[in-house]
Design a protein around this motif. Sequence first.
Motif, PDB file in Angstrom:
ATOM      1  N   ASN A  90       0.763  -1.296  -0.008  1.00  0.00           N
ATOM      2  CA  ASN A  90       0.145   0.059   0.010  1.00  0.00           C
ATOM      3  C   ASN A  90       0.910   1.370  -0.097  1.00  0.00           C
ATOM      4  O   ASN A  90       0.500   2.119  -0.706  1.00  0.00           O
ATOM      5  CB  ASN A  90      -1.095   0.100   1.275  1.00  0.00           C
ATOM      6  N   LYS A  91       1.961   1.104   0.576  1.00  0.00           N
ATOM      7  CA  LYS A  91       2.825   2.662   0.854  1.00  0.00           C
ATOM      8  C   LYS A  91       3.478   2.361  -0.524  1.00  0.00           C
ATOM      9  O   LYS A  91       3.692   3.647  -0.960  1.00  0.00           O
ATOM     10  CB  LYS A  91       4.015   2.266   1.844  1.00  0.00           C
ATOM     11  N   LEU A  92       3.924   1.598  -0.913  1.00  0.00           N
ATOM     12  CA  LEU A  92       4.480   1.605  -2.403  1.00  0.00           C
ATOM     13  C   LEU A  92       3.568   2.189  -3.415  1.00  0.00           C
ATOM     14  O   LEU A  92       4.111   2.933  -4.207  1.00  0.00           O
ATOM     15  CB  LEU A  92       4.879  -0.026  -2.946  1.00  0.00           C
ATOM     16  N   ILE A  93       2.390   1.784  -3.480  1.00  0.00           N
ATOM     17  CA  ILE A  93       1.466   2.221  -4.370  1.00  0.00           C
ATOM     18  C   ILE A  93       1.270   3.934  -3.861  1.00  0.00           C
ATOM     19  O   ILE A  93       1.063   4.593  -5.023  1.00  0.00           O
ATOM     20  CB  ILE A  93      -0.069   1.704  -4.085  1.00  0.00           C
ATOM     21  N   GLN A  94       1.113   4.255  -2.869  1.00  0.00           N
ATOM     22  CA  GLN A  94       0.874   5.851  -2.582  1.00  0.00           C
ATOM     23  C   GLN A  94       2.181   6.564  -2.979  1.00  0.00           C
ATOM     24  O   GLN A  94       2.034   7.713  -3.135  1.00  0.00           O
ATOM     25  CB  GLN A  94       1.050   6.005  -0.968  1.00  0.00           C
ATOM     26  N   LEU A  95       3.380   5.804  -2.950  1.00  0.00           N
ATOM     27  CA  LEU A  95       4.400   6.801  -3.676  1.00  0.00           C
ATOM     28  C   LEU A  95       4.746   6.334  -5.261  1.00  0.00           C
ATOM     29  O   LEU A  95       5.701   6.879  -5.792  1.00  0.00           O
ATOM     30  CB  LEU A  95       5.760   6.228  -2.540  1.00  0.00           C
ATOM     31  N   GLY A  96       3.810   5.969  -5.745  1.00  0.00           N
ATOM     32  CA  GLY A  96       3.799   5.693  -7.234  1.00  0.00           C
ATOM     33  C   GLY A  96       4.537   4.503  -7.558  1.00  0.00           C
ATOM     34  O   GLY A  96       4.660   4.325  -8.930  1.00  0.00           O
ATOM     35  N   TYR A  97       4.734   3.255  -7.026  1.00  0.00           N
ATOM     36  CA  TYR A  97       5.337   2.047  -7.601  1.00  0.00           C
ATOM     37  C   TYR A  97       4.174   1.022  -8.006  1.00  0.00           C
ATOM     38  O   TYR A  97       4.625  -0.025  -8.014  1.00  0.00           O
ATOM     39  CB  TYR A  97       6.183   1.659  -6.335  1.00  0.00           C
ATOM     40  N   ALA A 116       9.708   8.757   3.018  1.00  0.00           N
ATOM     41  CA  ALA A 116       9.399   9.346   1.584  1.00  0.00           C
ATOM     42  C   ALA A 116       7.996   9.841   1.706  1.00  0.00           C
ATOM     43  O   ALA A 116       7.733  10.840   1.064  1.00  0.00           O
ATOM     44  CB  ALA A 116       9.743   8.093   0.675  1.00  0.00           C
ATOM     45  N   ARG A 117       6.968   9.131   2.487  1.00  0.00           N
ATOM     46  CA  ARG A 117       5.641   9.526   2.548  1.00  0.00           C
ATOM     47  C   ARG A 117       5.562  10.801   3.267  1.00  0.00           C
ATOM     48  O   ARG A 117       4.893  11.633   2.969  1.00  0.00           O
ATOM     49  CB  ARG A 117       4.686   8.279   3.150  1.00  0.00           C
ATOM     50  N   ASN A 118       6.415  10.949   4.350  1.00  0.00           N
ATOM     51  CA  ASN A 118       6.337  12.162   5.069  1.00  0.00           C
ATOM     52  C   ASN A 118       7.006  13.419   4.427  1.00  0.00           C
ATOM     53  O   ASN A 118       6.847  14.432   4.758  1.00  0.00           O
ATOM     54  CB  ASN A 118       7.140  12.035   6.395  1.00  0.00           C
ATOM     55  N   GLN A 119       7.718  13.166   3.351  1.00  0.00           N
ATOM     56  CA  GLN A 119       8.494  14.320   2.622  1.00  0.00           C
ATOM     57  C   GLN A 119       7.904  14.341   0.969  1.00  0.00           C
ATOM     58  O   GLN A 119       8.441  15.321   0.339  1.00  0.00           O
ATOM     59  CB  GLN A 119       9.989  13.810   2.348  1.00  0.00           C
ATOM     60  N   ALA A 120       6.609  13.701   0.906  1.00  0.00           N
ATOM     61  CA  ALA A 120       6.157  13.714  -0.441  1.00  0.00           C
ATOM     62  C   ALA A 120       5.854  15.271  -1.004  1.00  0.00           C
ATOM     63  O   ALA A 120       5.996  15.569  -2.114  1.00  0.00           O
ATOM     64  CB  ALA A 120       4.695  13.040  -0.562  1.00  0.00           C
ATOM     65  N   GLY A 164       5.667  23.493   1.657  1.00  0.00           N
ATOM     66  CA  GLY A 164       5.430  22.480   0.284  1.00  0.00           C
ATOM     67  C   GLY A 164       4.079  22.414   0.327  1.00  0.00           C
ATOM     68  O   GLY A 164       3.137  22.947   0.825  1.00  0.00           O
ATOM     69  N   ILE A 165       3.815  21.235  -0.491  1.00  0.00           N
ATOM     70  CA  ILE A 165       2.267  20.841  -0.875  1.00  0.00           C
ATOM     71  C   ILE A 165       1.710  19.698   0.140  1.00  0.00           C
ATOM     72  O   ILE A 165       2.778  18.902   0.863  1.00  0.00           O
ATOM     73  CB  ILE A 165       2.302  20.252  -2.245  1.00  0.00           C
ATOM     74  N   ASP A 166       0.694  19.484   0.380  1.00  0.00           N
ATOM     75  CA  ASP A 166       0.188  18.898   1.567  1.00  0.00           C
ATOM     76  C   ASP A 166       0.640  17.212   1.303  1.00  0.00           C
ATOM     77  O   ASP A 166       0.355  16.812   0.096  1.00  0.00           O
ATOM     78  CB  ASP A 166      -1.344  18.690   1.437  1.00  0.00           C
ATOM     79  N   ASN A 167       1.478  16.528   2.087  1.00  0.00           N
ATOM     80  CA  ASN A 167       1.722  15.133   1.863  1.00  0.00           C
ATOM     81  C   ASN A 167       0.754  14.519   1.283  1.00  0.00           C
ATOM     82  O   ASN A 167       0.603  13.425   0.354  1.00  0.00           O
ATOM     83  CB  ASN A 167       2.431  14.430   2.792  1.00  0.00           C
ATOM     84  N   ASN A 168      -0.550  14.365   1.949  1.00  0.00           N
ATOM     85  CA  ASN A 168      -1.431  13.501   1.594  1.00  0.00           C
ATOM     86  C   ASN A 168      -2.197  13.938   0.148  1.00  0.00           C
ATOM     87  O   ASN A 168      -2.540  12.709  -0.457  1.00  0.00           O
ATOM     88  CB  ASN A 168      -2.732  13.681   2.604  1.00  0.00           C
ATOM     89  N   LEU A 169      -2.193  14.981  -0.311  1.00  0.00           N
ATOM     90  CA  LEU A 169      -2.668  15.374  -1.657  1.00  0.00           C
ATOM     91  C   LEU A 169      -1.927  14.289  -2.522  1.00  0.00           C
ATOM     92  O   LEU A 169      -2.338  13.722  -3.573  1.00  0.00           O
ATOM     93  CB  LEU A 169      -2.421  16.780  -1.987  1.00  0.00           C
ATOM     94  N   LEU A 183      -3.213  11.370  -4.650  1.00  0.00           N
ATOM     95  CA  LEU A 183      -3.099  11.286  -6.293  1.00  0.00           C
ATOM     96  C   LEU A 183      -2.615  10.124  -6.765  1.00  0.00           C
ATOM     97  O   LEU A 183      -3.156   9.518  -7.839  1.00  0.00           O
ATOM     98  CB  LEU A 183      -2.627  12.705  -6.820  1.00  0.00           C
ATOM     99  N   GLU A 184      -1.491   9.545  -6.260  1.00  0.00           N
ATOM    100  CA  GLU A 184      -0.898   8.291  -6.542  1.00  0.00           C
ATOM    101  C   GLU A 184      -1.940   7.355  -6.520  1.00  0.00           C
ATOM    102  O   GLU A 184      -2.137   6.380  -7.485  1.00  0.00           O
ATOM    103  CB  GLU A 184       0.390   8.026  -5.961  1.00  0.00           C
ATOM    104  N   GLU A 185      -2.597   7.257  -5.438  1.00  0.00           N
ATOM    105  CA  GLU A 185      -3.697   6.335  -5.126  1.00  0.00           C
ATOM    106  C   GLU A 185      -4.619   6.133  -6.391  1.00  0.00           C
ATOM    107  O   GLU A 185      -5.175   5.198  -7.114  1.00  0.00           O
ATOM    108  CB  GLU A 185      -4.233   6.040  -3.871  1.00  0.00           C
ATOM    109  N   LEU A 186      -5.111   7.542  -6.638  1.00  0.00           N
ATOM    110  CA  LEU A 186      -6.116   7.542  -7.665  1.00  0.00           C
ATOM    111  C   LEU A 186      -5.574   7.283  -9.024  1.00  0.00           C
ATOM    112  O   LEU A 186      -6.108   6.440  -9.659  1.00  0.00           O
ATOM    113  CB  LEU A 186      -6.537   9.072  -7.661  1.00  0.00           C
TER     114      LEU A 186
END
Length: 188
Positions: free
Chosen positions: A8-15, A68-72, A97-102, A106-109
């Motif tokens: 799930n974390k890999l998906i959130q980071l774009g992998y 990496a998620r906390n620095q997205a 910066g931009i909100d990490n969760n955004l 977006l990667e999950e979407l």
Amino acid sequence: MSVQNAQNKLIQLGYGEELRPYGADGKFGTKTSNATESFQKDYNRIFNKSIKVDGVPGPETNRALDHARNQAGVKGTKNFNISEFRCKGSGGLSKGGIDNNLLLKLEELRYDLGGNAIVINSGYRSVAHNRVVGGASGSQHLYGKAADIVVRGVSPSRVYSASDKFFNGVGRYNTFTHVDTRAWKARF
């Protein structure tokens, strides 16, 4: 950490594309190993670190995934560069910066919509630029928590429907979809 949690974390980071067709199935196999190894290599390059590149989502990699998620919102993700979110008027970004969760959502979407590229039409907006474009006075764009997006090959109505799973704020427009990470649910 469970394999599914790492996936799930890999998906959130774009992998996520490397995990297809299985996704976050909780099983460790070649796809998970390859996605993990890709992340490990990118993490070392982006953050100037030297975590072990072995394709195993162990404790060190788990800490790196969380970092990496906390620095997205400052460093970006695999598919989103922070420069895409710069104000179209001032060229600036929100403080911090931009909100990490955004970015993570977006990667999950993107993963949910089959990996199609997401174009950021509008990200952060300065107060002055927000006025020029007729944005709401309390717009989430002012805080780096919103993006107006187009997903290549996907209709705005489908993007709107899919966004409902990931974002608190979702707006439907004829040519784009607004998404944001406000604290309350809003649909428009």
